[in-house]
Design a protein around this motif. Structure first.
Motif, PDB file in Angstrom:
ATOM      1  N   ASP A   3       0.846  -1.183   0.000  1.00  0.00           N
ATOM      2  CA  ASP A   3       0.000   0.000   0.000  1.00  0.00           C
ATOM      3  C   ASP A   3       0.886   1.239   0.000  1.00  0.00           C
ATOM      4  O   ASP A   3       1.783   1.380   0.827  1.00  0.00           O
ATOM      5  N   SER A  16      -0.328   2.643  -5.504  1.00  0.00           N
ATOM      6  CA  SER A  16      -1.179   1.500  -5.183  1.00  0.00           C
ATOM      7  C   SER A  16      -2.146   1.876  -4.071  1.00  0.00           C
ATOM      8  O   SER A  16      -1.753   2.454  -3.055  1.00  0.00           O
ATOM      9  N   ASN A  17      -3.430   1.547  -4.248  1.00  0.00           N
ATOM     10  CA  ASN A  17      -4.443   1.895  -3.254  1.00  0.00           C
ATOM     11  C   ASN A  17      -4.453   0.952  -2.059  1.00  0.00           C
ATOM     12  O   ASN A  17      -5.048   1.262  -1.025  1.00  0.00           O
ATOM     13  N   THR A  18      -3.814  -0.196  -2.186  1.00  0.00           N
ATOM     14  CA  THR A  18      -3.813  -1.184  -1.113  1.00  0.00           C
ATOM     15  C   THR A  18      -2.619  -2.107  -1.327  1.00  0.00           C
ATOM     16  O   THR A  18      -1.983  -2.091  -2.386  1.00  0.00           O
ATOM     17  N   ILE A  20      -0.947  -5.606  -2.217  1.00  0.00           N
ATOM     18  CA  ILE A  20      -1.403  -6.572  -3.217  1.00  0.00           C
ATOM     19  C   ILE A  20      -0.499  -7.793  -3.215  1.00  0.00           C
ATOM     20  O   ILE A  20       0.730  -7.683  -3.255  1.00  0.00           O
ATOM     21  N   ILE A  30      -5.023  -4.003 -11.094  1.00  0.00           N
ATOM     22  CA  ILE A  30      -4.790  -3.586  -9.717  1.00  0.00           C
ATOM     23  C   ILE A  30      -5.313  -2.161  -9.498  1.00  0.00           C
ATOM     24  O   ILE A  30      -5.310  -1.335 -10.420  1.00  0.00           O
ATOM     25  N   PRO A  31      -5.788  -1.855  -8.285  1.00  0.00           N
ATOM     26  CA  PRO A  31      -6.364  -0.535  -8.007  1.00  0.00           C
ATOM     27  C   PRO A  31      -5.283   0.497  -7.681  1.00  0.00           C
ATOM     28  O   PRO A  31      -4.462   0.300  -6.783  1.00  0.00           O
ATOM     29  N   ARG A  75     -15.665  -4.544  -7.577  1.00  0.00           N
ATOM     30  CA  ARG A  75     -14.286  -4.179  -7.886  1.00  0.00           C
ATOM     31  C   ARG A  75     -13.980  -2.743  -7.454  1.00  0.00           C
ATOM     32  O   ARG A  75     -12.844  -2.417  -7.086  1.00  0.00           O
ATOM     33  N   HIS A  78     -11.933  -1.042  -3.918  1.00  0.00           N
ATOM     34  CA  HIS A  78     -10.582  -0.565  -3.649  1.00  0.00           C
ATOM     35  C   HIS A  78     -10.250   0.762  -4.326  1.00  0.00           C
ATOM     36  O   HIS A  78      -9.085   1.137  -4.408  1.00  0.00           O
ATOM     37  N   SER A  79     -11.264   1.462  -4.806  1.00  0.00           N
ATOM     38  CA  SER A  79     -11.019   2.782  -5.394  1.00  0.00           C
ATOM     39  C   SER A  79     -10.874   3.820  -4.280  1.00  0.00           C
ATOM     40  O   SER A  79     -11.419   3.668  -3.191  1.00  0.00           O
ATOM     41  N   ALA A 209      -7.229  -7.338  -3.391  1.00  0.00           N
ATOM     42  CA  ALA A 209      -7.328  -6.854  -4.768  1.00  0.00           C
ATOM     43  C   ALA A 209      -6.961  -7.944  -5.771  1.00  0.00           C
ATOM     44  O   ALA A 209      -7.492  -7.985  -6.879  1.00  0.00           O
ATOM     45  N   CYS A 210      -6.063  -8.854  -5.383  1.00  0.00           N
ATOM     46  CA  CYS A 210      -5.714 -10.002  -6.218  1.00  0.00           C
ATOM     47  C   CYS A 210      -5.943 -11.290  -5.438  1.00  0.00           C
ATOM     48  O   CYS A 210      -6.950 -11.938  -5.604  1.00  0.00           O
TER      49      CYS A 210
END
Length: 267
Positions: A3, A16-18, A20, A30-31, A75, A78-79, A209-210
């Motif tokens: 993150d 990266s929003n989180t 992964i 990926i977000p 989906r 995670h935005s 996210a994955c």
């Protein structure tokens, strides 16, 4: 990918929003959010890893956006709020007296790297460690824990650079003397973690996210995060805000206090 990791290239640098966790030889969506508002042209065909992660305020606000959508399993879960990400970039550039032709967060690190390196050059990696907790002016500001010490080693300098930015800004605004002994630091860390472990309810649990599962908890002071795979931790973090931080004041104004599910955080 942690993150806050900055990915450079393509038409804009992204964050990266989180955290992964990905399987090898696979392709994933990926977000991410944009951290370079003023560029919309290719400087490469692909995104590449960088040696930077964003500051804790941006990480906190992104996790806050995700936590608010705890009933959302789409989906878009995670935005993050892109406008708020850009606002955070701008506020840190102003605070660091940095001008950037493309409003790129990375330009802060490029221009201030020598200053940051002077602050952290005596901090050495403990080869047997798999995480750290850090204090600024005697107050706990964050905890990062990884499943393997080689992963922690890869992120050690990135984390220190982000901490140096935070410490640099706090030092400008706060000159008060402080002291902290080892026993007090251990106690503060244990109390912070127990706030998560010794309660139940209101943890947001969702698919990663994955791969894996994510657990988030927002309190008035802290943002807790845990990514696990097959019930084993991949990455854990606690982001702590002080009383005078704007984000924390906003959270207290909302009057929200959430209690955690026991057993997810390692002590």
């Amino acid at each position: 990918i942690m993150d806050g990791d900055i990915l450079k290239g393509a038409k804009q640098n992204r964050v990266s929003n989180t955290s992964i966790y990905m399987a090898p030889n696979k392709k994933y969506l990926i977000p991410v959010s944009c951290v370079e508002q003023g560029r919309w042209r290719y400087d490469s065909d692909i995104f590449s890893p960088s040696d930077e992660i964003v500051n804790k305020q941006m990480r906190f606000s992104k996790n806050q956006d995700i936590y608010k959508k705890r009933e959302d399993f789409k989906r878009s879960k995670h935005s993050a709020n892109q406008s708020r990400v850009w606002e955070n970039v701008s506020s840190y550039m102003d605070a660091c007296d940095i001008l950037s032709a493309t409003d790129s967060y990375s330009d802060i690190h490029i221009r201030k790297r020598k200053d940051f390196n002077k602050m952290i050059d005596k901090l050495e990696l403990n080869e047997g460690a798999n995480g750290l907790a850090y204090f600024i002016h005697g107050k706990l500001c964050g905890i990062e824990i990884f499943n393997r010490n080689d992963v922690y080693k890869d992120y050690f300098q990135k984390i220190l650079q982000a901490i140096a930015m935070e410490a640099d800004l706090k030092t400008k605004n706060k000159k008060k003397d402080w002291s902290l002994i080892h026993e007090d630091a251990d106690s503060i860390i244990a109390i912070t973690i127990s706030d998560f472990n010794n309660n139940s309810a209101a943890i947001d649990t969702c698919n990663g996210a994955c791969l894996g599962k994510e657990y988030r908890l927002q309190t008035g002071n802290e943002m807790y995060y845990n990514l696990s795979y097959n019930e084993k931790t991949v990455h854990q973090s606690v982001i702590v805000f002080e009383k005078n931080d704007t984000l924390k004041r906003n959270l207290r104004k909302e009057g929200k206090r959430f209690n955690p599910e026991p057993g997810l955080f390692d002590n």
